[in-house]
Scaffold this active site. Structure first.
Site, PDB file in Angstrom:
ATOM      1  N   SER A 159       0.672  -1.118  -0.047  1.00  0.00           N
ATOM      2  CA  SER A 159      -0.037  -0.212  -0.009  1.00  0.00           C
ATOM      3  C   SER A 159       0.860   1.201   0.111  1.00  0.00           C
ATOM      4  O   SER A 159       0.460   2.215  -0.189  1.00  0.00           O
ATOM      5  CB  SER A 159      -0.921   0.120   1.059  1.00  0.00           C
ATOM      6  OG  SER A 159      -0.081  -0.063   2.401  1.00  0.00           O
ATOM      7  N   ASP A 382      -1.796   5.918  11.894  1.00  0.00           N
ATOM      8  CA  ASP A 382      -0.860   5.391  10.757  1.00  0.00           C
ATOM      9  C   ASP A 382       0.458   6.291  10.819  1.00  0.00           C
ATOM     10  O   ASP A 382       0.039   7.467  10.460  1.00  0.00           O
ATOM     11  CB  ASP A 382      -1.753   5.649   9.713  1.00  0.00           C
ATOM     12  CG  ASP A 382      -0.965   5.056   8.455  1.00  0.00           C
ATOM     13  OD1 ASP A 382       0.120   4.947   8.490  1.00  0.00           O
ATOM     14  OD2 ASP A 382      -1.694   5.237   7.332  1.00  0.00           O
ATOM     15  N   HIS A 385       2.360   5.161   6.576  1.00  0.00           N
ATOM     16  CA  HIS A 385       1.848   6.017   5.025  1.00  0.00           C
ATOM     17  C   HIS A 385       2.195   7.522   5.328  1.00  0.00           C
ATOM     18  O   HIS A 385       2.424   7.922   6.359  1.00  0.00           O
ATOM     19  CB  HIS A 385       0.298   5.536   4.873  1.00  0.00           C
ATOM     20  CG  HIS A 385       0.273   3.949   4.797  1.00  0.00           C
ATOM     21  ND1 HIS A 385      -0.035   3.387   5.372  1.00  0.00           N
ATOM     22  CD2 HIS A 385       0.443   3.210   3.587  1.00  0.00           C
ATOM     23  CE1 HIS A 385      -0.276   1.900   5.053  1.00  0.00           C
ATOM     24  NE2 HIS A 385       0.137   1.993   3.984  1.00  0.00           N
TER      25      HIS A 385
END
Ligand SMILES: *[C@@H]1O[C@H](CO)[C@@H](O)[C@H](O)[C@H]1NC(C)=O
Ligand SMILES: *[C@@H]1O[C@H](CO)[C@@H](O)[C@H](O)[C@H]1NC(C)=O
Ligand SMILES: *[C@@H]1O[C@H](CO)[C@@H](O)[C@H](O)[C@H]1NC(C)=O
Ligand SMILES: *[C@@H]1O[C@H](CO)[C@@H](O)[C@H](O)[C@H]1NC(C)=O
Ligand SMILES: *[C@@H]1O[C@H](CO)[C@@H](O)[C@H](O)[C@H]1NC(C)=O
Length: 409
Positions: A159, A382, A385
């Site tokens: 991702s 997170d 990312h």
């Protein structure tokens, strides 16, 4: 609990999005006559732009000889750019950034759309990567799309590559005067292919009838057939190697039919990359493809890990000093070693150092729309990312700089 989307769920969501995004490829048809079909050259054969313009559509690639050094480099500035180490530099504040406005790009997933999700600070949007030895060319979407005409650019990985993919779509879109004609103006494809490990994932049914995941480190991933259709590829695998089953390596790694009861994840990573390298060498040896490997992107969880309360919320400035800035993981040394032995030249997009300082760039608790009652302590954060606009824009600027500086097409 309902607030904290688990990592596993998150990646299931990722796969769904992936399917959508995969079908969302940009097929853009040119109404103009095509310029000479600009083929891809291995670095030692890469022609200068003038050679490309003088060649014609049917020209035989082999007739183009590599330029002598003094032909390719006709002034000092150009020499300097060619020699410039793009990955040693600093982030500088630039009010012309970000290149696209937060919340303006329809390709950004909620998970990366920090401003729309309620992130209050915005200084993190204004950093531009500045190599010490030169300036990156200003990102020119029109020029990038011209270079991509008739070609397919593919990002393959987890991702984090999707993060980079969405950034690229937004950067390219921003350069168009009429954003609804993107499809008609350029005949090119930008596509993201999900592959967590680049090698083959499988399952094993145990004696109790439960299925357990396995990873065949000697077999290439099943998506590899699709890789063949691309002209420019950007690979990466890293983050999944430090999670759960992969990191533990118990009854997980396979070679041939043999399932290792226990195997070291770092050695498995080395062997998997070698499997990837061998596949690239065998399949792309005679092809004119441009292959990038994007280096490890740093995470900044503090006070815990991704699944144990680690946090980066409230970080609004890059780290300015300290040994963390020079961190270069063992996995990257393995990447360099494996790439160094390949027949097909692979360009290392060596972004690790430039991500080391950017503890301010992650979605933190803003990877999801804030709802009432959400607080820092109730949300899984997170910190691996990146918010978009943000750090992956710089990786794509570096791809663009590579095309410009090396005069690729
Ligand atoms: C293009 O290449 C073909 C075949 O090599 C040659 O016959 C032709 O003259 C070339 N045309 C131009 C404009 O250079
Ligand atoms: C961007 O590239 C296009 C096509 O090469 C060129 O015409 C244009 O002048 C460039 N724009 C800037 C701002 O450099
Ligand atoms: C688009 O590019 C592909 C691949 O180079 C080519 O085969 C096709 O003819 C092009 N289509 C148009 C409409 O130019
Ligand atoms: C943009 O392109 C669309 C589709 O071709 C067209 O309908 C629209 O009028 C264009 N807008 C402008 C401002 O040119
Ligand atoms: C990549 O960057 C690191 C520093 O982060 C450096 O040590 C390494 O030599 C670089 N690798 C290449 C191939 O340039």
């Amino acid at each position: 609990m309902s607030n904290s989307i688990s990592h596993k769920t998150r990646y299931t969501v990722t796969s769904l999005c992936f399917i959508l995004l995969f079908f969302f490829t940009l097929f853009l048809f040119s109404k103009r006559t095509l310029e000479p079909s600009l083929s891809f050259y291995r670095p030692s054969f890469w022609p200068t732009k003038s050679q490309i313009h003088h060649s014609n559509a049917t020209a035989n690639h082999d007739k183009l000889n590599p330029p002598a050094d003094n032909e390719a480099v006709d002034d000092v500035g150009e020499k300097k750019r060619e020699m410039c180490d793009l990955y040693t530099g600093t982030w500088v504040k630039d009010d012309d950034y970000p290149i696209y406005k937060p919340g303006s790009c329809p390709y950004v997933d909620e998970a990366f759309d920090c401003q729309s999700n309620g992130r209050p600070d915005s200084d993190y949007l204004r950093w531009r990567w500045k190599p010490h030895g030169c300036d990156l060319p200003r990102f020119n979407a029109t020029d990038f799309l011209d270079r991509l005409r008739g070609k397919r650019l593919m990002l393959v990985g987890d991702s984090m590559n999707r993060n980079q993919f969405e950034s690229l779509l937004c950067l390219l879109r921003e350069g168009l005067t009429n954003k609804s004609t993107m499809y008609e103006e350029y005949n090119c494809t930008v596509v993201y292919v999900l592959s967590h490990f680049l090698v083959k994932e499988g399952v094993r049914i145990n004696e109790q009838g439960n299925s357990n995941p396995t990873l065949s480190i000697d077999k290439i991933d099943k998506t590899s057939d699709r890789w063949k259709r691309a002209d420019i590829l950007v690979f990466n695998t890293a983050h999944w190697w430090v999670h759960g089953k992969t990191a533990r390596g118990i009854n997980y790694f396979k070679e041939g039919d043999y399932l290792y009861p226990k195997f070291d994840a770092v050695e498995a990573y080395r062997r998997a990359l070698k499997t990837w390298a061998k596949w690239i060498d065998e399949n792309f040896k005679l092809e004119k493809k441009l292959v990038f490997y994007r280096g490890y992107s740093s995470a900044h969880f503090s006070g815990g890990d991704w699944n144990s309360g680690g946090s980066c919320t409230g970080e609004t400035e890059p780290i300015s000093s300290g040994s963390v800035l020079d961190t270069y993981p063992l996995k990257m040394k393995i990447v360099e070693e494996v790439i160094g032995e390949m027949k097909v030249p692979v360009i290392l997009l060596n972004v690790t150092r430039l991500t080391n300082s950017r503890k301010d760039g992650h979605p933190s608790m803003y990877g999801k729309k804030l709802t009432e009652g959400d607080t820092k302590s109730t949300r899984r954060e997170d910190c691996s990312h990146w918010c978009l606009p943000g750090v992956p824009d710089a990786w794509n600027e570096l791809i663009y700089a590579t095309l410009v500086f090396k005069k690729l097409f």
